[in-house]
Design an enzyme around this catalytic site. Structure first.
Site, PDB file in Angstrom:
ATOM      1  N   HIS A 288       0.877  -1.175   0.000  1.00 56.02           N
ATOM      2  CA  HIS A 288       0.000   0.000   0.000  1.00 56.02           C
ATOM      3  C   HIS A 288       0.919   1.231   0.000  1.00 56.02           C
ATOM      4  CE1 HIS A 288      -2.850   2.915   1.755  1.00 56.02           C
ATOM      5  NE2 HIS A 288      -3.812   2.076   1.444  1.00 56.02           N
TER       6      HIS A 288
ATOM      7  N   ASP B 219       3.434  -4.485   8.102  1.00 59.97           N
ATOM      8  CA  ASP B 219       2.192  -3.739   7.949  1.00 59.97           C
ATOM      9  C   ASP B 219       1.052  -4.749   8.074  1.00 59.97           C
ATOM     10  OD1 ASP B 219      -0.115  -2.621   6.962  1.00 59.97           O
ATOM     11  OD2 ASP B 219       0.792  -1.756   5.164  1.00 59.97           O
TER      12      ASP B 219
ATOM     13  N   GLN C 230      -4.071  -5.483   6.982  1.00 61.46           N
ATOM     14  CA  GLN C 230      -5.021  -6.456   6.431  1.00 61.46           C
ATOM     15  C   GLN C 230      -4.929  -7.826   7.108  1.00 61.46           C
ATOM     16  OE1 GLN C 230      -7.401  -5.508   4.626  1.00 61.46           O
ATOM     17  NE2 GLN C 230      -6.653  -3.541   3.905  1.00 61.46           N
TER      18      GLN C 230
ATOM     19  N   LYS D  69     -10.273  -0.799  10.609  1.00 59.45           N
ATOM     20  CA  LYS D  69     -10.485  -1.947   9.711  1.00 59.45           C
ATOM     21  C   LYS D  69     -10.870  -3.184  10.516  1.00 59.45           C
ATOM     22  CE  LYS D  69      -6.939  -0.361   6.425  1.00 59.45           C
ATOM     23  NZ  LYS D  69      -7.663   0.165   5.290  1.00 59.45           N
TER      24      LYS D  69
ATOM     25  N   CYS E  31      -4.744   2.248  -3.769  1.00 63.03           N
ATOM     26  CA  CYS E  31      -3.517   2.846  -3.199  1.00 63.03           C
ATOM     27  C   CYS E  31      -2.308   1.946  -3.447  1.00 63.03           C
ATOM     28  CB  CYS E  31      -3.649   3.118  -1.705  1.00 63.03           C
ATOM     29  SG  CYS E  31      -4.898   4.324  -1.304  1.00 63.03           S
TER      30      CYS E  31
HETATM   31  C1  LIG Z   1      -2.018  -3.025   3.635  1.00 57.51           C
HETATM   32  C2  LIG Z   1      -2.409  -1.627   4.042  1.00 57.51           C
HETATM   33  N1  LIG Z   1      -1.498  -0.841   4.609  1.00 57.51           N
HETATM   34  C3  LIG Z   1      -1.788   0.400   5.015  1.00 57.51           C
HETATM   35  C4  LIG Z   1      -3.048   0.911   4.854  1.00 57.51           C
HETATM   36  C5  LIG Z   1      -3.332   2.296   5.317  1.00 57.51           C
HETATM   37  O1  LIG Z   1      -4.260   2.257   6.366  1.00 57.51           O
HETATM   38  P1  LIG Z   1      -4.827   3.598   6.981  1.00 57.51           P
HETATM   39  O2  LIG Z   1      -5.559   4.282   5.886  1.00 57.51           O
HETATM   40  O3  LIG Z   1      -5.708   3.140   8.092  1.00 57.51           O
HETATM   41  O4  LIG Z   1      -3.664   4.375   7.452  1.00 57.51           O
HETATM   42  C6  LIG Z   1      -4.038   0.141   4.253  1.00 57.51           C
HETATM   43  C7  LIG Z   1      -5.381   0.680   4.017  1.00 57.51           C
HETATM   44  O5  LIG Z   1      -6.136   0.198   3.202  1.00 57.51           O
HETATM   45  C8  LIG Z   1      -3.703  -1.177   3.845  1.00 57.51           C
HETATM   46  O6  LIG Z   1      -4.607  -1.961   3.275  1.00 57.51           O
END
Ligand SMILES: Cc1ncc(COP(=O)(O)O)c(C=O)c1O
Length: 391
Positions: free
Chosen positions: A109, A185, A188, A211, A349
């Site tokens: 992301h 990270d 998910q 989430k 993203c």
């Molecule tokens: C794998 C991953 N990392 C980071 C993020 C960013 O999350 P946030 O928007 O809550 O900061 C997302 C959001 O969809 C994501 O799916």
């Protein structure tokens, strides 16, 4: 899981398949936030009156609940705005030296890519590993890329586009050989699988409360060692201050300057309890069953191209596909109009991944959660059949 649906009023009117963006929120979480606002609203970690004592205790409890949720009986659990903030705190808070390098992947992301790319301005090298079309990466690619100059490897636990689960434990072992830190990270993964940071062996684990049934504006940074400097300085995070200098507090307080999102974090603690009661093994199994049904149904349809790993591989319930000849936004729009089915369309993203896969318009993404049902999957498949029939 179906008896949980009564806690999510929105599922009576719509089919919500956009859980990877943000999940729905159950009534007990809303009630916990309302209770703070109505009955004991006060700032935390300041003063001694009865309201601040209750608020401070519950805010503290949320840290403990979140830490327990990811098996973190040691280390520091900091409450943040979201995953993005958590990752940026590490990128900005580590002391970088010229010649250091970061290894990451094109699966990430943007929130787990841009903070590292920006370090190039400070003389840090960034290596981006390319995944196979199903989102998998060979461990040998990490073995080749990581060396003694690699300060940090930053990878997703699970892809928000393809659903692929990465072998984080094995990557942690490679990092260990070189004294390299590992940031995972977990945006998910934590909402959908049992996670244990000790078992993974990572140094930082970042995820989002919104989430996983929590309020928006909530996220988490867990650190094995408190080895980064805080992003912000100010009230609530000091031991002592003079006009010349200051001494930072220890623990999570060091990283939480200013008044936090108190209601949200109390709600986050309640969300964690809710998930624990549902049981993360059961959540995982439920989503596996739905994923199997969806992938099977999609595979039997003409004109549909599925991306990501097969159902029998390690994957989460995030499924990307396209209908030949249609833009993903068009498909997503029709699903909403025709059957009140909410999906995400576009690049998610993840522009570098979409470019790597030759998908400039992105994909349609269905992402599942504990309140989704087989009937909802059936409705989605019927509606897609109808759309493809009209082509
Ligand atoms: C794998 C991953 N990392 C980071 C993020 C960013 O999350 P946030 O928007 O809550 O900061 C997302 C959001 O969809 C994501 O799916």
């Amino acid at each position: 899981m179906t008896d949980l649906r009564k806690d999510f009023p929105l599922v009576d009117d719509i089919v919500y398949f956009d859980n990877a963006a943000t999940s729905l929120i159950p009534e007990p979480v809303i009630n916990a936030m309302n209770e703070f606002e109505r009955r004991y609203r006060a700032n935390v970690g300041r003063g001694v009156h009865r309201l601040t004592s209750i608020a401070s205790q519950r805010y503290f409890n949320s840290h403990q609940k979140v830490a327990r949720f990811i098996g973190a009986d040691a280390g520091t659990t900091v409450l943040t705005k979201n995953t993005t903030e958590a990752i940026n705190m590490v990128a900005c808070g580590l002391k970088w030296n010229k010649g250091d390098s970061v290894v990451t992947t094109a699966l990430e992301h943007h929130s787990n890519l841009l903070p590292w790319l920006r370090l190039r301005e400070r003389g840090v090298g960034v290596k981006v590993l390319m995944p196979h079309p199903d989102g998998t990466l060979d461990l040998s690619a990490f073995e080749l890329a990581v060396n003694d100059n690699t300060r940090l490897v930053a990878i997703s636990h699970a892809s928000n586009v393809l659903g692929t689960i990465l072998p984080v434990k094995e990557i942690a072992a490679i990092c260990n050989e070189h004294g390299t830190r590992l940031l995972v990270d977990g945006a998910q993964s934590a909402p959908h699988l049992p996670v244990n940071v000790k078992d993974i062996g990572c140094d930082y684990f970042c995820f989002s409360g919104h989430k996983m049934l929590g309020p928006t504006g909530t996220g988490i940074l867990w650190m094995k060692d408190s080895d980064i400097s805080p992003l912000l300085v100010g009230g609530g995070m000091i031991e002592s201050v003079s006009t010349e200098d200051y001494t930072l507090a220890g623990g999570y307080q060091r990283y939480e300057a200013g008044t936090p999102h108190i209601a949200g974090m109390i709600g986050l603690g309640r969300a964690v309890e809710y998930l624990e009661k549902a049981g993360m093994d059961s959540v995982r199994e439920h989503e596996r069953r739905l994923t199997r049904k969806l992938l099977g149904g999609l595979a039997s349809m003409e004109n549909i191209r599925i991306y990501g790993p097969a159902e029998n591989m390690e994957r989460i319930g995030v499924i990307s596909f396209n209908i030949e000849g249609m833009h993903p936004h068009e498909v997503s729009h029709i699903l909403d109009e025709a059957a009140a089915i909410m999906t995400r369309s576009g690049e998610h993203c993840c522009q570098p991944l979409m470019r790597h896969m030759g998908l400039p318009g992105g994909t349609v993404r269905v992402s599942l959660y504990l309140y989704n049902t087989e009937e909802e999957i059936g409705l989605l498949l019927e509606t897609l059949e109808e759309i493809t029939r009209r082509l």
